[in-house]
Scaffold this motif. Structure first.
Motif, PDB file in Angstrom:
ATOM      1  N   CYS A 223       0.837  -1.202   0.000  1.00 32.76           N
ATOM      2  CA  CYS A 223       0.000   0.000   0.000  1.00 32.76           C
ATOM      3  C   CYS A 223       0.867   1.245   0.000  1.00 32.76           C
ATOM      4  O   CYS A 223       1.561   1.520   0.991  1.00 32.76           O
ATOM      5  N   PRO A 224       0.877   2.036  -1.074  1.00 32.19           N
ATOM      6  CA  PRO A 224       1.736   3.226  -1.097  1.00 32.19           C
ATOM      7  C   PRO A 224       1.337   4.246  -0.044  1.00 32.19           C
ATOM      8  O   PRO A 224       2.180   5.010   0.429  1.00 32.19           O
ATOM      9  N   GLY A 225       0.058   4.268   0.323  1.00 30.93           N
ATOM     10  CA  GLY A 225      -0.374   5.210   1.349  1.00 30.93           C
ATOM     11  C   GLY A 225       0.348   4.989   2.663  1.00 30.93           C
ATOM     12  O   GLY A 225       0.851   5.938   3.284  1.00 30.93           O
TER      13      GLY A 225
ATOM     14  N   ALA B 199       1.744   4.671  15.108  1.00 30.53           N
ATOM     15  CA  ALA B 199       0.335   4.304  15.243  1.00 30.53           C
ATOM     16  C   ALA B 199      -0.412   4.506  13.930  1.00 30.53           C
ATOM     17  O   ALA B 199      -1.225   3.656  13.523  1.00 30.53           O
ATOM     18  N   LYS B 200      -0.135   5.610  13.248  1.00 28.98           N
ATOM     19  CA  LYS B 200      -0.794   5.872  11.964  1.00 28.98           C
ATOM     20  C   LYS B 200      -0.421   4.808  10.935  1.00 28.98           C
ATOM     21  O   LYS B 200      -1.273   4.312  10.179  1.00 28.98           O
ATOM     22  N   GLY B 201       0.871   4.435  10.899  1.00 29.35           N
ATOM     23  CA  GLY B 201       1.308   3.398   9.975  1.00 29.35           C
ATOM     24  C   GLY B 201       0.659   2.058  10.276  1.00 29.35           C
ATOM     25  O   GLY B 201       0.253   1.329   9.368  1.00 29.35           O
ATOM     26  N   ALA B 202       0.565   1.727  11.580  1.00 31.09           N
ATOM     27  CA  ALA B 202      -0.041   0.456  11.973  1.00 31.09           C
ATOM     28  C   ALA B 202      -1.518   0.413  11.596  1.00 31.09           C
ATOM     29  O   ALA B 202      -2.017  -0.601  11.079  1.00 31.09           O
ATOM     30  N   LEU B 203      -2.237   1.504  11.827  1.00 30.94           N
ATOM     31  CA  LEU B 203      -3.661   1.550  11.473  1.00 30.94           C
ATOM     32  C   LEU B 203      -3.855   1.438   9.966  1.00 30.94           C
ATOM     33  O   LEU B 203      -4.771   0.752   9.490  1.00 30.94           O
ATOM     34  N   SER B 204      -2.989   2.096   9.208  1.00 29.90           N
ATOM     35  CA  SER B 204      -3.066   2.008   7.749  1.00 29.90           C
ATOM     36  C   SER B 204      -2.814   0.577   7.284  1.00 29.90           C
ATOM     37  O   SER B 204      -3.514   0.055   6.406  1.00 29.90           O
ATOM     38  N   TYR B 205      -1.815  -0.074   7.904  1.00 26.76           N
ATOM     39  CA  TYR B 205      -1.500  -1.451   7.540  1.00 26.76           C
ATOM     40  C   TYR B 205      -2.671  -2.383   7.866  1.00 26.76           C
ATOM     41  O   TYR B 205      -3.036  -3.243   7.049  1.00 26.76           O
TER      42      TYR B 205
ATOM     43  N   ARG C 211      -5.856  -1.680   8.163  1.00 30.25           N
ATOM     44  CA  ARG C 211      -6.972  -1.433   7.248  1.00 30.25           C
ATOM     45  C   ARG C 211      -6.700  -2.041   5.879  1.00 30.25           C
ATOM     46  O   ARG C 211      -7.569  -2.697   5.282  1.00 30.25           O
ATOM     47  N   HIS C 212      -5.506  -1.835   5.387  1.00 28.89           N
ATOM     48  CA  HIS C 212      -5.111  -2.364   4.079  1.00 28.89           C
ATOM     49  C   HIS C 212      -5.171  -3.890   4.077  1.00 28.89           C
ATOM     50  O   HIS C 212      -5.707  -4.510   3.151  1.00 28.89           O
ATOM     51  N   SER C 213      -4.655  -4.518   5.134  1.00 27.75           N
ATOM     52  CA  SER C 213      -4.643  -5.984   5.232  1.00 27.75           C
ATOM     53  C   SER C 213      -6.058  -6.541   5.286  1.00 27.75           C
ATOM     54  O   SER C 213      -6.350  -7.587   4.690  1.00 27.75           O
ATOM     55  N   GLN C 214      -6.947  -5.864   6.006  1.00 24.09           N
ATOM     56  CA  GLN C 214      -8.329  -6.325   6.100  1.00 24.09           C
ATOM     57  C   GLN C 214      -9.018  -6.280   4.743  1.00 24.09           C
ATOM     58  O   GLN C 214      -9.755  -7.206   4.374  1.00 24.09           O
ATOM     59  N   ILE C 215      -8.762  -5.229   3.977  1.00 17.37           N
ATOM     60  CA  ILE C 215      -9.367  -5.141   2.642  1.00 17.37           C
ATOM     61  C   ILE C 215      -8.848  -6.264   1.751  1.00 17.37           C
ATOM     62  O   ILE C 215      -9.618  -6.884   0.996  1.00 17.37           O
ATOM     63  N   LEU C 216      -7.545  -6.562   1.827  1.00 23.59           N
ATOM     64  CA  LEU C 216      -6.986  -7.648   1.016  1.00 23.59           C
ATOM     65  C   LEU C 216      -7.594  -8.994   1.408  1.00 23.59           C
ATOM     66  O   LEU C 216      -7.844  -9.844   0.541  1.00 23.59           O
ATOM     67  N   LYS C 217      -7.834  -9.207   2.699  1.00 25.49           N
ATOM     68  CA  LYS C 217      -8.493 -10.448   3.127  1.00 25.49           C
ATOM     69  C   LYS C 217      -9.908 -10.537   2.566  1.00 25.49           C
ATOM     70  O   LYS C 217     -10.368 -11.614   2.163  1.00 25.49           O
ATOM     71  N   GLU C 218     -10.593  -9.405   2.542  1.00 24.43           N
ATOM     72  CA  GLU C 218     -11.939  -9.389   1.964  1.00 24.43           C
ATOM     73  C   GLU C 218     -11.899  -9.672   0.466  1.00 24.43           C
ATOM     74  O   GLU C 218     -12.790 -10.338  -0.076  1.00 24.43           O
ATOM     75  N   ILE C 219     -10.861  -9.186  -0.211  1.00 23.53           N
ATOM     76  CA  ILE C 219     -10.704  -9.464  -1.646  1.00 23.53           C
ATOM     77  C   ILE C 219     -10.442 -10.951  -1.862  1.00 23.53           C
ATOM     78  O   ILE C 219     -10.977 -11.570  -2.793  1.00 23.53           O
TER      79      ILE C 219
END
Length: 385
Positions: A79-81, A147-153, A155-163
């Protein structure tokens, strides 16, 4: 079986039998690819897709269905974000949006003894702030960025699991990996010392390299099982790309790589997991070592003669890979199918074989993926036991 759930179960059984060194109804086909190729295949722009994962949700099932695959690894797209938030020097996007892993050093040679004494503390206090500059900000700002990086990670990981779940439900393709780890020596080279650094260290401070691998082993073991809830599972497997052995002499391999790598694999399989090894480069000088690993190991081979691979390791290891993706550029469709025929003739007898490419297909540009479709159709039609 005609219903979707039946097709999903059918494919999973096909894969499980091959992993157990048995003969399924036909040779399974595995999608060894990164999600980026599905974005290219569907004519979407990668840079946009890395910021809007709904595009990936649309593209991956189409790619899997058109390629007629029986299984795939979990979607893994950096995730580049997140990497922008944490000011990463370890992973950076190019102009097209593809994430690159440049040659950077996360740990100084003078810090070996600290790593050996307390690897987790060294990773948190020394390596992470060096690789991700936002963590080194003064005062509370560094912690806030963490903390911001961890939350972004997350969220990103959860979306990939949903995909992944979406691909399973719509394309009826089982996802047969749920985590990725590295061998201790690979982690030391890849994330901490860099290729150049570790190459020097093996000569200047070999004892410290050995001790560092030993210190990292428990962390790699813990990393391997964190994604699994409940008891250990045979499928999905734990994916482990093997980076460095192709660049090592037999003596270096025996001293620095094999001791902790083999113990990591033995421990995980002994606990009840399956380990999928991506055997990068030419491992022909190490086939005897691979043959000594326990069952419930999958070997994805990038290079080598398939018949030799099957003879050397096929009694204990499910074999896959080795199909050269470069022929999709330079050969006719008929020639691509002929190569697949030879691969099947060498790898399929007796079972324990899965058809896939020798390299992960990362981008569709420059490859004629219609040829790969034709190859997979041939395996479906003629790969029956």
């Amino acid at each position: 079986m005609s219903d979707a759930k039946g097709l999903l179960d059918e494919r999973l059984i096909r894969i499980e039998k091959a992993v157990n060194l048995e003969k399924p109804d036909r040779i399974p086909i595995f999608a060894l690819n990164s999600p980026e190729v599905a974005v290219d295949y569907c004519g979407q722009h990668l840079k946009t897709a890395t910021w809007n994962l709904e595009i990936l949700r649309e593209c991956l099932p189409v790619y899997y269905q058109d390629m007629k695959v029986d299984a795939a690894f979990a979607a893994f797209l950096r995730c580049p974000g997140m990497y922008t938030i944490i000011e990463s020097q370890n992973f950076v996007p190019n102009k097209d949006g593809f994430m690159q892993h440049p040659e950077v050093c996360g740990m100084l040679p003078s810090e070996y003894e600290e790593l050996i004494k307390d690897p987790f503390k060294t990773l948190v206090e020394k390596v992470l702030p060096r690789q991700y500059k936002a963590f080194a900000k003064p005062g509370m700002l560094g912690g806030l960025n963490l903390a911001k990086g961890a939350l972004s990670y997350l969220r990103h990981s959860q979306i990939l699991k949903e995909i992944d779940a979406h691909c399973r439900d719509t394309a009826e393709v089982p996802i047969i990996s749920d985590n990725m780890i590295e061998a201790p020596f690979d982690f030391l080279a890849d994330q901490l010392r860099s290729f150049m650094g570790i190459s020097v260290d093996m000569h200047r401070c070999p004892e410290l390299v050995e001790q560092a691998c030993e210190a990292l082993l428990p962390l790699m073991l813990r990393w391997g099982v964190t994604s699994y809830s409940g008891p250990p599972k045979r499928i999905p497997a734990i994916f482990m790309p093997l980076h460095m052995p192709a660049f090592l002499s037999p003596q270096q391999f025996e001293r620095f790589y094999w001791p902790t790598f083999s113990r990591l694999v033995n421990t995980l399989t002994g606990m009840g997991y399956t380990v999928a090894l991506f055997i990068e480069g030419n491992w022909s000088k190490f086939y005897d070592h691979l043959a000594s690993l326990p069952p419930h190991v999958i070997g994805i081979f990038e290079y080598g003669d398939m018949q030799t691979i099957k003879e050397k390791v096929g009694k204990t290891m499910c074999v896959m890979g080795n199909y050269p993706i470069e022929v999709l550029k330079s050969h006719s469709t008929a020639e691509c199918i002929d190569i697949a025929k030879k691969m099947i003739d060498a790898g399929a007898p007796g079972g324990g074989y899965i058809f896939t490419t020798g390299k992960a297909i990362i981008r569709g540009k420059g490859l004629d993926l219609k040829k790969l479709q034709a190859v997979h159709q041939y395996v479906v039609d003629h790969g029956k036991y």
